[in-house]
Design a protein around this motif. Structure first.
Motif, PDB file in Angstrom:
ATOM      1  N   UNK A 164     -14.599  13.926  24.736  1.00 37.84           N
ATOM      2  CA  UNK A 164     -14.818  12.872  23.737  1.00 37.84           C
ATOM      3  C   UNK A 164     -14.158  13.190  22.408  1.00 37.84           C
ATOM      4  N   UNK A 165     -13.931  14.469  22.119  1.00 37.36           N
ATOM      5  CA  UNK A 165     -13.353  14.887  20.845  1.00 37.36           C
ATOM      6  C   UNK A 165     -12.154  15.803  21.076  1.00 37.36           C
ATOM      7  N   UNK A 166     -11.011  15.415  20.511  1.00 37.39           N
ATOM      8  CA  UNK A 166      -9.819  16.239  20.583  1.00 37.39           C
ATOM      9  C   UNK A 166      -9.273  16.418  19.180  1.00 37.39           C
ATOM     10  N   UNK A 167      -9.123  17.656  18.771  1.00 38.43           N
ATOM     11  CA  UNK A 167      -8.606  17.970  17.445  1.00 38.43           C
ATOM     12  C   UNK A 167      -7.412  18.910  17.584  1.00 38.43           C
ATOM     13  N   UNK A 168      -6.254  18.420  17.172  1.00 38.16           N
ATOM     14  CA  UNK A 168      -5.023  19.206  17.201  1.00 38.16           C
ATOM     15  C   UNK A 168      -4.478  19.225  15.773  1.00 38.16           C
ATOM     16  N   UNK A 169      -4.795  20.250  15.020  1.00 40.11           N
ATOM     17  CA  UNK A 169      -4.347  20.362  13.635  1.00 40.11           C
ATOM     18  C   UNK A 169      -3.294  21.440  13.518  1.00 40.11           C
ATOM     19  N   UNK A 170      -2.188  21.103  12.875  1.00 41.65           N
ATOM     20  CA  UNK A 170      -1.090  22.059  12.673  1.00 41.65           C
ATOM     21  C   UNK A 170      -0.617  22.649  14.000  1.00 41.65           C
ATOM     22  N   UNK A 171      -0.372  21.782  14.960  1.00 43.47           N
ATOM     23  CA  UNK A 171       0.081  22.237  16.269  1.00 43.47           C
ATOM     24  C   UNK A 171       1.529  21.835  16.561  1.00 43.47           C
ATOM     25  N   UNK A 172       2.173  21.204  15.584  1.00 42.33           N
ATOM     26  CA  UNK A 172       3.604  20.904  15.672  1.00 42.33           C
ATOM     27  C   UNK A 172       3.953  20.015  16.867  1.00 42.33           C
ATOM     28  N   UNK A 184      -8.117  13.871  16.172  1.00 41.15           N
ATOM     29  CA  UNK A 184      -7.610  14.384  14.902  1.00 41.15           C
ATOM     30  C   UNK A 184      -6.247  15.015  15.152  1.00 41.15           C
ATOM     31  N   UNK A 185      -5.248  14.528  14.400  1.00 41.03           N
ATOM     32  CA  UNK A 185      -3.881  15.022  14.542  1.00 41.03           C
ATOM     33  C   UNK A 185      -3.288  15.344  13.172  1.00 41.03           C
ATOM     34  N   UNK A 186      -3.994  16.121  12.383  1.00 44.03           N
ATOM     35  CA  UNK A 186      -3.536  16.460  11.027  1.00 44.03           C
ATOM     36  C   UNK A 186      -2.367  17.439  11.066  1.00 44.03           C
ATOM     37  N   UNK A 187      -1.461  17.270  10.104  1.00 44.60           N
ATOM     38  CA  UNK A 187      -0.365  18.212   9.866  1.00 44.60           C
ATOM     39  C   UNK A 187       0.414  18.559  11.138  1.00 44.60           C
ATOM     40  N   UNK A 188       0.939  17.537  11.783  1.00 46.64           N
ATOM     41  CA  UNK A 188       1.655  17.751  13.029  1.00 46.64           C
ATOM     42  C   UNK A 188       3.099  17.288  12.995  1.00 46.64           C
ATOM     43  N   UNK A 189       3.614  16.963  11.831  1.00 48.67           N
ATOM     44  CA  UNK A 189       5.002  16.526  11.745  1.00 48.67           C
ATOM     45  C   UNK A 189       5.241  15.200  12.434  1.00 48.67           C
ATOM     46  N   UNK A 190       4.209  14.379  12.504  1.00 50.60           N
ATOM     47  CA  UNK A 190       4.354  13.059  13.117  1.00 50.60           C
ATOM     48  C   UNK A 190       5.017  12.142  12.095  1.00 50.60           C
ATOM     49  N   UNK A 191       6.113  11.528  12.508  1.00 50.42           N
ATOM     50  CA  UNK A 191       6.887  10.642  11.645  1.00 50.42           C
ATOM     51  C   UNK A 191       6.683   9.206  12.108  1.00 50.42           C
ATOM     52  N   UNK A 192       7.397   8.272  11.504  1.00 57.00           N
ATOM     53  CA  UNK A 192       7.201   6.857  11.849  1.00 57.00           C
ATOM     54  C   UNK A 192       7.261   6.540  13.337  1.00 57.00           C
ATOM     55  N   UNK A 193       8.177   7.170  14.081  1.00 56.43           N
ATOM     56  CA  UNK A 193       8.273   6.900  15.520  1.00 56.43           C
ATOM     57  C   UNK A 193       6.956   7.234  16.229  1.00 56.43           C
ATOM     58  N   UNK A 194       6.370   8.375  15.914  1.00 52.81           N
ATOM     59  CA  UNK A 194       5.098   8.768  16.516  1.00 52.81           C
ATOM     60  C   UNK A 194       3.962   7.842  16.118  1.00 52.81           C
ATOM     61  N   UNK A 195       3.953   7.438  14.848  1.00 48.06           N
ATOM     62  CA  UNK A 195       2.936   6.496  14.378  1.00 48.06           C
ATOM     63  C   UNK A 195       3.031   5.188  15.154  1.00 48.06           C
ATOM     64  N   UNK A 247      -1.660  26.431  16.132  1.00 47.49           N
ATOM     65  CA  UNK A 247      -1.096  26.982  17.346  1.00 47.49           C
ATOM     66  C   UNK A 247       0.063  26.067  17.735  1.00 47.49           C
ATOM     67  N   UNK A 248       1.261  26.543  17.655  1.00 45.97           N
ATOM     68  CA  UNK A 248       2.447  25.706  17.846  1.00 45.97           C
ATOM     69  C   UNK A 248       2.653  25.314  19.316  1.00 45.97           C
TER      70      UNK A 248
END
Length: 122
Positions: free
Chosen positions: A30-38, A61-72, A9-10
């Motif tokens: 306690x649990x937040x999962x945002x996968x493929x949310x851009x 969980x933040x899988x497949x979100x276009x997070x690059x070095x700045x976000x990391x 969900x973008x």
């Protein structure tokens, strides 16, 4: 509510900001999962701000979100002061050499907490 999952969900950076605003005051999640949310780097920065103050979130969980070095970098900085997060999943985002070194440093901090698990891969 103790768990929230949003997948494919973008919501983007604006949605991540709204979630972060809620998580600053909502203390039962306690649990937040945002996968493929851009959410990208901006969304990662908003959520990193939450990690600095939220004392109940244990799984993120933040899988497949276009997070690059700045976000990391924002997330890594937040983890230095967070004592409650025990599982962080950043798989399938963009990792460069500097980010890899930064995440190794974060991992070293997590190892001291024996119960923490941090996953990342570019």
């Amino acid at each position: 509510m103790r768990k929230l999952t949003i997948v494919s969900n973008a919501i983007g950076d604006p949605g991540a900001k709204h979630l972060a605003d809620v998580l600053r005051v909502k203390t039962t999640l306690t649990n937040l999962s945002l996968n493929s949310t851009n959410i990208g780097d901006g969304g990662a920065a908003h959520l990193a701000g939450v990690l600095k103050v939220n004392a109940t979130l244990t799984n993120l969980t933040l899988r497949k979100n276009g997070i690059r070095p700045e976000g990391f970098r924002h997330i890594a900085d937040a983890l230095r002061s967070n004592a409650t997060l025990v599982r962080l999943d950043l798989l399938d985002n963009s990792v460069d050499g500097k980010t890899h070194m930064l995440m190794q440093e974060v991992w070293a901090l997590a190892v001291r907490r024996k119960d923490a698990l941090f996953l990342y891969r570019g």
